[in-house]
Design a protein around this motif. Structure first.
Motif, mmCIF file in Angstrom:
data_model
loop_
_atom_site.group_PDB
_atom_site.id
_atom_site.type_symbol
_atom_site.label_atom_id
_atom_site.label_comp_id
_atom_site.label_asym_id
_atom_site.label_seq_id
_atom_site.Cartn_x
_atom_site.Cartn_y
_atom_site.Cartn_z
ATOM 1 N N ARG A 54 1.385 13.098 5.947
ATOM 2 C CA ARG A 54 0.487 14.238 6.187
ATOM 3 C C ARG A 54 1.259 15.513 6.484
ATOM 4 O O ARG A 54 0.676 16.586 6.596
ATOM 5 C CB ARG A 54 -0.454 13.915 7.359
ATOM 6 N N GLN B 258 0.820 -1.207 0.000
ATOM 7 C CA GLN B 258 0.000 0.000 0.000
ATOM 8 C C GLN B 258 0.858 1.263 0.000
ATOM 9 O O GLN B 258 1.628 1.488 0.925
ATOM 10 C CB GLN B 258 -0.913 0.003 1.233
ATOM 11 N N LEU B 259 0.684 2.067 -1.032
ATOM 12 C CA LEU B 259 1.331 3.378 -1.082
ATOM 13 C C LEU B 259 0.556 4.345 -0.190
ATOM 14 O O LEU B 259 -0.672 4.415 -0.266
ATOM 15 C CB LEU B 259 1.337 3.905 -2.519
ATOM 16 N N THR B 260 1.282 5.071 0.652
ATOM 17 C CA THR B 260 0.659 6.109 1.481
ATOM 18 C C THR B 260 1.509 7.372 1.395
ATOM 19 O O THR B 260 2.679 7.340 1.015
ATOM 20 C CB THR B 260 0.543 5.690 2.968
ATOM 21 N N LYS B 261 0.873 8.455 1.776
ATOM 22 C CA LYS B 261 1.492 9.780 1.660
ATOM 23 C C LYS B 261 1.568 10.412 3.040
ATOM 24 O O LYS B 261 0.600 10.352 3.810
ATOM 25 C CB LYS B 261 0.586 10.608 0.739
ATOM 26 N N TYR C 88 0.160 8.700 11.161
ATOM 27 C CA TYR C 88 -1.002 8.459 10.305
ATOM 28 C C TYR C 88 -0.659 8.891 8.880
ATOM 29 O O TYR C 88 -0.070 9.967 8.684
ATOM 30 C CB TYR C 88 -2.215 9.230 10.819
ATOM 31 N N LEU C 89 -1.019 8.053 7.922
ATOM 32 C CA LEU C 89 -0.651 8.295 6.527
ATOM 33 C C LEU C 89 -1.886 8.125 5.651
ATOM 34 O O LEU C 89 -2.745 7.270 5.938
ATOM 35 C CB LEU C 89 0.411 7.276 6.099
ATOM 36 N N ASP C 90 -1.974 8.894 4.585
ATOM 37 C CA ASP C 90 -3.132 8.793 3.691
ATOM 38 C C ASP C 90 -2.838 7.853 2.537
ATOM 39 O O ASP C 90 -1.840 8.029 1.818
ATOM 40 C CB ASP C 90 -3.498 10.181 3.164
ATOM 41 N N GLY C 91 -3.700 6.872 2.352
ATOM 42 C CA GLY C 91 -3.543 5.937 1.236
ATOM 43 C C GLY C 91 -3.645 6.658 -0.100
ATOM 44 O O GLY C 91 -4.415 7.620 -0.249
ATOM 45 N N VAL C 92 -2.859 6.193 -1.071
ATOM 46 C CA VAL C 92 -2.870 6.784 -2.417
ATOM 47 C C VAL C 92 -3.471 5.754 -3.365
ATOM 48 O O VAL C 92 -3.107 4.581 -3.318
ATOM 49 C CB VAL C 92 -1.451 7.141 -2.886
ATOM 50 N N LEU D 263 -3.497 -0.977 8.295
ATOM 51 C CA LEU D 263 -4.241 -0.373 7.185
ATOM 52 C C LEU D 263 -5.737 -0.425 7.514
ATOM 53 O O LEU D 263 -6.236 -1.452 7.980
ATOM 54 C CB LEU D 263 -3.990 -1.126 5.874
ATOM 55 N N MET E 60 -8.517 4.972 2.241
ATOM 56 C CA MET E 60 -7.527 4.113 2.932
ATOM 57 C C MET E 60 -6.638 4.971 3.830
ATOM 58 O O MET E 60 -6.187 6.037 3.428
ATOM 59 C CB MET E 60 -6.658 3.403 1.891
ATOM 60 N N ILE E 61 -6.406 4.485 5.034
ATOM 61 C CA ILE E 61 -5.487 5.149 5.970
ATOM 62 C C ILE E 61 -4.455 4.127 6.422
ATOM 63 O O ILE E 61 -4.801 2.988 6.734
ATOM 64 C CB ILE E 61 -6.239 5.726 7.189
ATOM 65 N N GLY E 62 -3.196 4.530 6.435
ATOM 66 C CA GLY E 62 -2.127 3.696 6.957
ATOM 67 C C GLY E 62 -1.673 4.220 8.298
ATOM 68 O O GLY E 62 -1.748 5.423 8.562
ATOM 69 N N VAL E 63 -1.231 3.321 9.146
ATOM 70 C CA VAL E 63 -0.674 3.706 10.442
ATOM 71 C C VAL E 63 0.632 2.943 10.635
ATOM 72 O O VAL E 63 0.697 1.735 10.345
ATOM 73 C CB VAL E 63 -1.634 3.362 11.609
#
Lengths: 95, 95
Positions: A45, A40-43, B91-95, B56, B1-4
């Motif tokens: 914040r 999973q690609l994440t960005k 906390y990360l935002d899924g792309v 995720l 989608m949110i990554g942690v």
């Protein structure tokens, strides 16, 4: 189980191109690698040029196979001009 | 989608107890939270007291629900005496 956190720095102005290449790669990984359990690609914040890839593999063989695929090598070559620094890859052992 | 990515520092001598509590928590998360897509405890290869949890979630509601479960709160209380420092949660935002 092996976990990977890949921190990728993208050059300014290259975000959209990078995201398109990477999300296409991720689709191929998920479709073709039974030993890959998450990709999973994440960005970030806090830094718009920083991305983190959260990856899970069943075992070392699955991770090695991933790195040897033609589509992974091709995506790496395409992403090169989008990058703003060297990637930092951390390997972690599943508990 | 949110990554942690949760970085957890465990006190020396407490690794086995921490791992038992956390892997029990992870089983409950995976069994009871349809909005949780990954919840994997991993261990650093360079620092035996450092663990990273790769998580995720489908969306923010799923992440909020996770934090509100009784078993998450109970595990947090049980883990407290095992910890060697404050957790760092990204906390990360899924792309």
């Amino acid at each position: 189980m092996i976990g990977v956190i890949a921190v990728l720095k993208v050059a300014e102005g290259k975000n959209a191109e990078f995201e398109a290449i990477f999300t296409d790669l991720a689709k191929q990984v998920r479709a073709n690698e039974p030993g890959n359990l998450a990709y999973q690609l994440t960005k970030s914040r806090t830094d718009p040029q920083t991305y983190k890839v959260l990856e899970l593999y069943k075992d070392q063989d699955s991770l090695t196979a991933h790195g040897g695929t033609d589509y992974f090598k091709a995506a790496g070559a395409k992403m090169g001009p989008c990058m703003g620094g060297r990637p930092e890859i951390e390997y972690l052992d599943g508990v």
